[in-house]
Design an enzyme around this catalytic site. Structure first.
Site, PDB file in Angstrom:
ATOM      1  N   HIS A  52      30.069 -24.680  31.031  1.00 12.63           N
ATOM      2  CA  HIS A  52      29.187 -24.885  32.194  1.00 12.63           C
ATOM      3  C   HIS A  52      29.261 -23.696  33.150  1.00 12.63           C
ATOM      4  CE1 HIS A  52      27.373 -28.149  34.986  1.00 12.63           C
ATOM      5  NE2 HIS A  52      27.025 -26.967  35.425  1.00 12.63           N
ATOM      6  N   HIS A  54      26.813 -20.796  35.411  1.00 10.97           N
ATOM      7  CA  HIS A  54      25.495 -20.330  35.858  1.00 10.97           C
ATOM      8  C   HIS A  54      25.550 -18.809  35.968  1.00 10.97           C
ATOM      9  CE1 HIS A  54      23.978 -24.369  36.821  1.00 10.97           C
ATOM     10  NE2 HIS A  54      25.229 -24.624  37.165  1.00 10.97           N
ATOM     11  N   LEU A  55      24.752 -18.151  35.144  1.00  9.94           N
ATOM     12  CA  LEU A  55      24.760 -16.682  35.153  1.00  9.94           C
ATOM     13  C   LEU A  55      23.581 -16.103  35.945  1.00  9.94           C
ATOM     14  CD1 LEU A  55      25.930 -15.898  31.502  1.00  9.94           C
ATOM     15  CD2 LEU A  55      27.275 -15.847  33.609  1.00  9.94           C
ATOM     16  N   ASP A 146      20.809 -29.350  34.025  1.00  8.75           N
ATOM     17  CA  ASP A 146      21.815 -29.294  35.092  1.00  8.75           C
ATOM     18  C   ASP A 146      21.255 -28.824  36.431  1.00  8.75           C
ATOM     19  OD1 ASP A 146      24.544 -29.498  36.081  1.00  8.75           O
ATOM     20  OD2 ASP A 146      24.350 -27.346  36.351  1.00  8.75           O
ATOM     21  N   HIS A 226      30.518 -32.222  34.957  1.00 10.19           N
ATOM     22  CA  HIS A 226      31.272 -32.331  36.224  1.00 10.19           C
ATOM     23  C   HIS A 226      31.471 -33.745  36.768  1.00 10.19           C
ATOM     24  CE1 HIS A 226      27.098 -32.208  37.411  1.00 10.19           C
ATOM     25  NE2 HIS A 226      27.007 -30.899  37.407  1.00 10.19           N
ATOM     26  N   ASP A 299      31.518 -24.887  36.160  1.00 10.46           N
ATOM     27  CA  ASP A 299      30.319 -24.976  37.007  1.00 10.46           C
ATOM     28  C   ASP A 299      30.255 -23.758  37.943  1.00 10.46           C
ATOM     29  OD1 ASP A 299      27.926 -25.780  38.069  1.00 10.46           O
ATOM     30  OD2 ASP A 299      28.722 -27.548  39.093  1.00 10.46           O
ATOM     31  N   HIS A 303      26.215 -17.677  44.443  1.00  6.25           N
ATOM     32  CA  HIS A 303      25.097 -17.695  45.388  1.00  6.25           C
ATOM     33  C   HIS A 303      25.167 -16.476  46.283  1.00  6.25           C
ATOM     34  CE1 HIS A 303      23.365 -21.500  44.351  1.00  6.25           C
ATOM     35  NE2 HIS A 303      24.525 -22.116  44.459  1.00  6.25           N
TER      36      HIS A 303
END
Lengths: 421, 307
Positions: A52, A54-55, A146, A226, A299, A303
């Site tokens: 899990h 996020h790229l 997700d 999660h 996860d 940002h």
């Protein structure tokens, strides 16, 4: 290809030995020109596998790219990461998943395995072309919306059924959307005090309960992203006892942090699902040890600064986690190396059907591994992260363990705690 | 003295009492022909309002002006905020202009906490989201003390949409600090979870207004927005009024000395009938006058004045 000899390494905490990495595999032979790495005091783990991540690429390259995320992963001891589909454009076609997969190959720091969206545009209306993504070069097996829950029960049922054709698995972000409208943090004492709209535990538990029944009904595999509440653990425990094919993950931050941190109104602590109470943390830790929760997944959610340096309600949810995951898990589980390997490498690889990762480091296995110095302690400094983003909740926290080296198929991606490229 | 007033929880009993006493001195000033004090001459107070709230803004403005401060009104409409400037950039601008205090009204809970990290001056929370409104609690406490002579041991019912009310949160915290006993009354859907644990263990909760009224010294009616109906917090405004509205019949259940409060703006006919709002027990107009005195006291003390 350079060969390496890891001298005096402790494989999963066992007595120290020498480990040779030759031609991308663990070997019992050693070429004379092998480079020797003093690994005394270091523990070798199979390379970690994150189900899990996020790229952010394509779309938010200011927050992360496949390359920076891959570097962050390698520095965290990972050799494979699964990239979530909520990019822009969404990874809901063979074209986008192949693009992410290709970017991962070009970066060459970890194996980047794209996750495909379940529904077109993550909109929860209509199935994406799951078969096309499965048949693509990216060979997608995990599908997830997700960030959004596949809330429509009929659509969820169809998705679970459909992916059986290619042994796929649906990874559900369990969040009943009507129960979490405007939700900002865990619903409880702290949300009441802070005047932030609550995200009730039942919104997660109700979806998990529904989904395990659906998975049972259609005989499919379900993976729960999660897990964050004690109640979810109980739902999973019962489902597993009945033989439902369900697996579940917990994030490092849900194993360590609680909702009290929101009292600062610093959105670095804003995450979805939200940080819960101390008793939830306790239940999640116990479930992870017991195996009711199968794996740790980060996860990792980078940002940009402006998306966090604002009012709590306007901030995006999420925390970076790849570089701190193993230290956090070490602080929670202690030096139970075999358990850590099980929860962070072998089982995630098995859930994903990923071969070549999560092996036992026996002779002949692919040399995907990481070396950890368990005696080191580090203070987390956001400015030192390789991730393009700085939104770590651990700034200033001292965590145990230091990832000294990571090898992907026998090639170092990290040496002396620094990324090789 | 504390530097910021972000929450009523920032105030201990001694500080809160000092503010109320100071507000009393400020109120005495209002009776004079010249209502101004030179105390904050040369100091700058910025009213940073991200929500329309004429009454609170002019109350703070009057308070600062009576203390001779320079007042800058910065409202979200017609400023750079509507062009998407972040709170941080606005804060840095105010900082560069040398604001000694920033009074902030904001729709997001916790915005004053964020602002305080970016400015050197004092931050005064003039209402943030569904979190708090501490100067409202101070003026309410001041009003209660003026009318009833004490706060310690006072029994106060706060009635209505507690869930979305910043006034209720600040009042529970401040009144408890000052020794009053608060009972929250409303439909269960509008009482937030774990409220007693969250704010103060002494806080009581009741869903039955009629049974609570005979024991109260103060009943404070909260504004209930009819839009809550759309979200099924209650079935209709008529049903709400029947169960939780304060009308003459209910007012008669109160002890003889009890007062009726409302932070305004009122929904006449919803949570309170006009007969009650305009009765001699009602302190609603007094609350407005006391608001200026309480805010004068806060600005005076935060900006380093001595009592």
């Amino acid at each position: 290809m350079t060969s390496y000899l890891l001298r005096g390494v402790s494989v999963l905490g066992a007595a120290s030995q020498d480990l040779a990495l030759v031609d991308g595999r663990i070997s019992d032979k050693l070429p004379a020109d092998a480079e020797i790495i003093d690994a005394a005091g270091l523990v070798a783990l199979p390379g970690l596998v994150d189900l899990h991540t996020h790229l952010r690429e394509p779309g938010r390259e200011d927050a992360e790219t496949v390359e920076t995320g891959s570097r962050s992963a390698a520095l965290g001891g990972y050799t494979a990461v699964f990239a979530m589909a909520n990019t822009s454009p969404v990874a809901d076609t063979a074209g986008v998943v192949e693009q992410v997969w290709r970017l991962g190959r070009e970066a060459g720091l970890v194996d980047v395995q794209p996750i495909g969206a379940v529904t077109v545009g993550l909109a929860g209306k209509q199935l994406a072309e799951l078969g096309a993504m499965a048949s693509s070069a990216a060979n997608v097996r995990i599908f997830s919306d997700d960030g959004h829950c596949v809330a429509d029960p009929r659509l969820m049922r169809r998705a679970l059924e459909y992916v059986k054709a290619f042994d796929g698995i649906i990874a559900q972000h369990a969040e009943e959307p009507r129960l979490t409208e405007g939700a900002q943090m865990h619903e409880g004492e702290v949300s009441t005090r802070l005047g932030l709209t609550g995200w009730p535990a039942v919104a997660e538990e109700a979806i998990i309960a529904r989904d395990v029944l659906l998975a049972e009904h259609v005989g499919s595999r379900l993976h729960v992203c999660h897990v964050s509440t004690a109640g979810s653990v109980e739902v999973l425990r019962q489902a597993k006892a009945r033989g439902v094919r369900v697996t579940a993950e917990v994030t490092p931050h849900h194993l360590l942090l609680t909702d009290e941190l929101a009292a600062s109104y610093d959105p670095v602590y804003k995450v979805n699902p939200p940080l819960r109470t101390a008793s939830d943390v306790e239940a999640l830790r116990a479930a992870l040890v017991e195996g009711v929760i199968d794996i740790v997944a980060t996860d990792h959610a980078p940002h940009a600064t402006e998306d966090k340096e604002c009012e709590w309600a306007y901030a995006r949810p999420g925390m970076v986690g790849l570089e701190t995951a193993l230290p956090v898990v070490l602080s929670v589980l202690g030096d139970r190396w075999d358990l850590i390997a099980e929860r962070m490498s072998r089982t995630p690889a098995r859930i994903a059907g990923l071969t070549g990762h999560g092996t036992d480091l026996n002779v002949g296995d692919p040399a995907n591994l990481t070396l950890v110095d368990p005696s080191a302690r580090r203070v987390v400094d956001p400015s030192e992260l390789a991730s393009r983003s700085r939104n770590t909740p651990y700034a200033g926290t001292t965590l145990p363990g230091r990832i000294v080296a990571t090898f992907l198929r026998g090639e170092p991606t990290v040496l002396d705690g620094k990324a090789v490229k | 003295m504390i530097k910021h007033l972000r929450s009523a929880a920032d105030l201990d009993a001694a500080t809160a009492t000092l503010i109320l006493d100071t507000a009393g001195e400020m109120a005495a000033l209002a009776g004079r022909e010249v209502k101004k004090l030179p105390t904050l001459r040369g100091r700058t107070v910025v009213n940073l309002f991200y929500e329309d709230s004429t009454r609170t803004r002019i109350s703070f403005e009057a308070a600062a002006k009576r203390l001779s401060a320079d007042v800058i009104n910065f409202s979200a409409k017609g400023s750079s905020v509507s062009k998407g400037e972040s709170l941080k950039d606005t804060a840095l601008t105010l900082q560069a202009m040398g604001a000694d205090a920033v009074v902030i009204r904001h729709p997001a809970s916790g915005a004053p906490h964020r602002l305080a990290a970016w400015v050197d001056g004092s931050v005064v929370n003039a209402g943030d989201g569904t979190h708090e409104h501490p100067t409202q609690a101070l003026l309410d406490a001041y009003t209660m003390r003026s009318r009833l002579g004490r706060l310690d041991g006072l029994r106060v019912a706060i009635v209505g949409d507690v869930l979305h009310s910043r006034v209720a949160r600040s009042n529970v915290l401040l009144l408890t600090t000052l020794g009053a006993q608060v009972t929250l009354v409303g439909p269960p859907t509008l009482i937030p979870v774990d409220i007693a644990a969250a704010l103060s263990p002494q806080t009581k909760v009741s869903y039955d207004l009629d049974s609570v009224l005979p024991d109260m010294d103060v009943v404070m009616m909260l504004r209930v927005q009819t839009e809550r109906m759309q979200d099924s917090y209650f079935p209709s405004s008529r049903e709400y009024s029947r169960r939780y509205g304060l009308d003459l019949a209910r007012m008669r259940k109160l002890p003889e000395h009890a007062i009726v409060m409302h932070p305004g703006p009122m929904n006449r006919g919803m949570e309170i009938t006009p007969e009650v709002a305009d009765s001699s027990r009602s302190t609603i107009v007094e609350q407005v006058a006391n608001g200026v005195s309480a805010r004068m006291a806060v600005l005076y003390l935060l900006l380093g004045g001595k009592a």
